[in-house]
Structure formats: structure tokens, C-alpha cells
Design a protein around this motif. Structure first.
Motif, PDB file in Angstrom:
ATOM      1  N   PHE A  76       0.669  -1.410  -0.110  1.00 41.48           N
ATOM      2  CA  PHE A  76       0.064   0.044   0.010  1.00 41.48           C
ATOM      3  C   PHE A  76       0.865   0.809  -0.008  1.00 41.48           C
ATOM      4  O   PHE A  76       1.719   1.561   0.624  1.00 41.48           O
TER       5      PHE A  76
ATOM      6  N   GLU B  92      -2.579   4.186   6.514  1.00 40.08           N
ATOM      7  CA  GLU B  92      -3.812   3.045   6.625  1.00 40.08           C
ATOM      8  C   GLU B  92      -4.839   3.969   8.708  1.00 40.08           C
ATOM      9  O   GLU B  92      -4.244   4.933   8.895  1.00 40.08           O
ATOM     10  N   LYS B  93      -5.743   3.404   8.632  1.00 43.68           N
ATOM     11  CA  LYS B  93      -7.238   3.409   8.848  1.00 43.68           C
ATOM     12  C   LYS B  93      -6.072   3.063  10.661  1.00 43.68           C
ATOM     13  O   LYS B  93      -5.914   1.962  10.497  1.00 43.68           O
ATOM     14  N   LYS B  94      -5.991   4.482  11.892  1.00 41.84           N
ATOM     15  CA  LYS B  94      -5.503   3.892  12.766  1.00 41.84           C
ATOM     16  C   LYS B  94      -6.871   4.142  14.184  1.00 41.84           C
ATOM     17  O   LYS B  94      -8.045   5.343  13.930  1.00 41.84           O
TER      18      LYS B  94
END
Lengths: 321, 97
Positions: A314, A318-320
């Protein structure tokens, strides 16, 4: 137990500033990944022991250090009398956004960012500062944080270079790193360290750097310096050798678990995750089931030869949570 | 490990020391206090994402039913079992029964 209770007579008196009585006026500058590292205010005995321990990595004090650690005297009575010293122990660590505190056997230390990293060590150990491990215990922590600042990471791993390519075999104590390292040495390969290696970006790409820290195998003859990384393997003991690619999340989790010191710091978690995902954006990662014999190299040869797909494909955040 | 029986009205929350990050179709879960790192599947990541807004088992099922193309009866059978696994792993905890 609260921070310092195991090692300090009065943890509430832990130094809040880098002040105290210097041990002496000697400085030792040690240079490797993330360095040079300068230890100042050492006694003559402490400095000699450090030079003896780190040998060719020592530089002239005139070299501008990246990190300076000042060493102060501390009364022996400040520390709990612990008569049976275990071969391996964990020291206490305490965290805040701008500092890390450490308390261990006969030492306390703090790392402060103001904004650059500065270090202070308080100890009653003179002749035994290096041989009893306080110096190296602190040094490993300093290196871990310094590497993270530079987009790299200290990894519990065996590093083996072979035909110009380096494999990192990650795993905690007991995973087989030292056994794998001995088998690799016997097969004529170059072992950087059987315990801990640096991984980080350089002008030449992501490289493994040999560190002067080792496990059961001790220091190897591999020259200091950087080695191109080929793959990372999470090491698991198994009845027969097998290699399997890690998913992106598994690869991140594997490196996270093997990033000592910084992975316990809640204030560095996002920086560490960012670093690991960046590094894994260029490196394949696998699980290696390791059956404690040298045939694992055949499995690596067959499986890795044409696989250069990075573990983390990626490019966005990224979502955290 | 003994954990409370889950009912539709059980209120859950993410354990206080747990942080997670979605990576691809999995999530990395960090249990800071225990020094553990886990990987959970996309359902586990979705549960952790949803707990702030839908903390009861019933609300979780409602939200997951909207996200996944799975029969409600399957979710009602599988999700409590999975929540129990997350409870046993210390990833989530019961706030009130």
C-alpha cells in the motif's frame, strides 16, 4: 509495582534533570548505525572498558556526535541490593511524550527530546559499568530510539548475508535465531548478529547494518557496515522447513513484536508503525518454519529466487485507532 | 478463562490499552500493557471500529448486518462466538452486562 520499585530504593527521587556529579572527564565516541554516539563524563576506568568493548567502532572525541550521553555518579545506596543477578532481565521503563525513563540493575537513565535526543545515566558502577551490562543495556535503548528518528528500526533478529543478499530472521528469545546463525556460519555464510540488527533507509536503499550487540553466538567476524536486505523471515520452530508469505498485517505485526524498547512506548507507536510500513514497502516477508538444520537455505532458494514483491504493497496511510 | 455471558444488551468496549490499525483486509492489534501484537481478520477490525458507536452486542450485529452480505441468522450465530474470542484475548472487555 510502579516504575523503579524493583531496582531503586526511592523511585520518587528519580532525577528530573541531567545533573549531578560527573564520574570524570573522559569521552568515548562510538560510531555505527545512527551514530556517532558520545558518552561523556566517564572515569578513566569506564572509558577504557568502553573502548575495549567497542574497539574499532571508537572514534576520536572531536567527531561531532549525533547523540550525547552524560554519565553521573549515583550512590550505591540509591539502588536495591539484588544479590542474584539473572542472565537476562527486563529493566523498568516509563514514558512521556518528551522523555523515557529507565531503571535497572545499578543504573537509572533518562532520554529527553528537547527537541534533539539527549541522554543521562546515573550509576554507582565504575570498573563494572561495562562488564555488568548497564552501559550496553542503555546503549541498546538509545540506538533503538535514534534509529526510529531516522526512519529505521532495531530488530530482534539474526542477520545472515549470503551472496550479497542479507536475510533477517526475526524472533524473540528461543525462536531459533542463534541456532540458525550457527548453522549459517558453518555453511560459510556471513552472520552479522544472532540477536539484534539495524534496518533502515540509506542512499543505497533499505539496508541492514551490523551492530556491536550479539546474543549467545557472541560477536562475529563480519565487517561493520551496511548490507543490502533481501527478505525478512518471521522464525517459528517446526518439524520440517516451510516458507509462507506473510500478509501485510502479519508482516507489520511480526516486525512490531521484534522492535524492542520503542514498541512498548505508546507515544512512539504511530512513528514505529509508519516506519515499519515504509520499510516493508520494499521488502518481501515470510514465515519460516525452521526445523533446526541447515536445509532451510534450500527452501529459501526455491521460494525466494523470483519473489521480490514487497510485504506492504500500500502507498496510502492506513486507518488507525 | 471465565468471561461473562454475552447478551444482546451487553455493553462492550475496546480494552483501554488496545490500539489497532487496519492494514489491507486485516487489522494489527496492539495490547500495550501486555506487550502483545495480534492480527485479526476484517470482522475483528470492523468490530473494533464499530465499538465506539455501537457498543452493545445488538447494535454491533445491526451494524455488521449492514456491512456484510451475510444472513442475519449467521451473524447472530457467529459474532457472539467471535466476540468471546476477542474477550478471551483481552482485546475487548465488558463494560456492563
Amino acid at each position: 509495582m510502579s516504575f523503579g520499585d524493583r531496582f531503586l530504593e526511592n523511585p520518587a527521587l528519580f532525577p528530573a534533570r541531567h545533573s549531578g556529579e560527573p564520574w570524570g572527564d573522559r569521552t568515548v565516541v562510538i560510531n555505527f548505525a545512527g551514530g556517532p554516539y558520545a558518552f561523556t563524563q566517564l572515569s578513566a576506568v569506564q572509558a577504557a572498558a568502553a573502548r575495549d568493548r567497542f574497539g574499532d567502532l571508537c572514534r576520536l572525541p572531536a567527531e561531532q556526535p549525533a547523540v550525547t550521553a552524560r554519565v553521573f555518579r549515583a550512590p550505591a545506596e540509591d539502588f536495591r541490593a539484588i544479590t542474584e543477578i539473572p542472565w537476562e532481565y527486563t529493566f523498568d521503563m516509563d514514558y512521556a511524550p518528551a522523555w523515557v525513563r529507565l531503571a535497572g540493575l545499578k543504573f537509572m537513565a533518562r532520554l529527553d527530546w528537547a527537541p534533539e535526543l539527549r541522554v543521562a545515566l546515573w550509576t554507582p558502577e565504575d570498573a563494572t559499568l561495562v562488564s555488568h551490562g548497564a552501559f550496553e543495556n542503555l546503549f541498546r535503548v538509545i540506538v533503538a530510539y535514534r534509529l526510529l528518528e531516522q526512519g529505521g528500526v532495531l530488530l530482534h533478529s539474526a542477520g545472515v548475508a549470503r551472496a550479497g543478499e542479507t536475510y533477517l530472521f526475526c524472533g524473540r528469545s528461543g525462536a531459533g535465531k542463534s541456532t540458525l546463525s550457527r548453522l549459517s556460519l558453518a555453511a560459510g555464510h556471513t552472520v552479522l548478529s544472532d540477536d539484534i540488527n539495524a534496518l533502515g533507509p540509506t542512499d543505497a536503499g533499505i539496508m541492514v547494518e551490523k551492530l556491536p550487540f550479539a546474543g549467545d553466538l557472541g560477536q562475529t567476524a563480519a565487517p561493520s557496515g551496511s548490507y543490502p536486505v533481501r527478505a525478512i523471515c518471521r522464525l517459528e520452530k517446526g518439524s520440517e522447513h516451510a516458507l509462507q508469505r506473510l500478509s501485510p498485517a502479519q508482516a507489520v505485526a511480526a516486525l512490531l513484536a521484534c522492535s524492542p524498547f520503542v514498541n512498548q512506548n505508546p507515544y512512539r507507536r504511530d512513528a514505529l508503525l509508519h516506519t515499519l510500513t515504509t520499510l516493508l514497502g520494499t521488502i518481501p516477508a515470510y514465515t519460516l518454519k525452521f526445523a533446526l538444520n541447515a536445509q532451510f537455505w534450500d527452501v529459501l532458494n526455491n521460494r525466494c529466487a523470483n519473489d521480490h514483491t514487497p510485504a506492504y504493497p500500500f502507498d496510502g496511510a492506513e486507518k488507525k485507532s | 478463562m471465565t468471561t461473562p455471558l454475552l447478551t444482546p444488551s451487553t455493553v462492550l468496549r475496546k480494552s483501554l490499552d488496545v490500539r489497532h490499525r487496519q492494514i489491507g483486509d486485516e487489522a494489527v492489534v496492539i495490547r500495550q500493557t501486555a506487550g502483545e501484537v495480534l492480527v485479526v481478520n476484517d470482522v475483528g477490525g470492523a468490530v473494533l471500529d464499530l465499538l465506539d458507536q455501537a457498543p452493545t452486542v445488538q447494535a454491533l450485529l445491526d451494524r455488521l448486518a449492514g456491512q456484510y452480505d451475510v444472513a442475519r441468522s449467521v451473524l447472530e450465530q457467529d459474532i457472539p462466538i467471535y466476540l468471546q474470542e476477542l474477550l478471551d484475548a483481552g482485546v475487548i472487555e465488558v463494560q456492563s452486562s
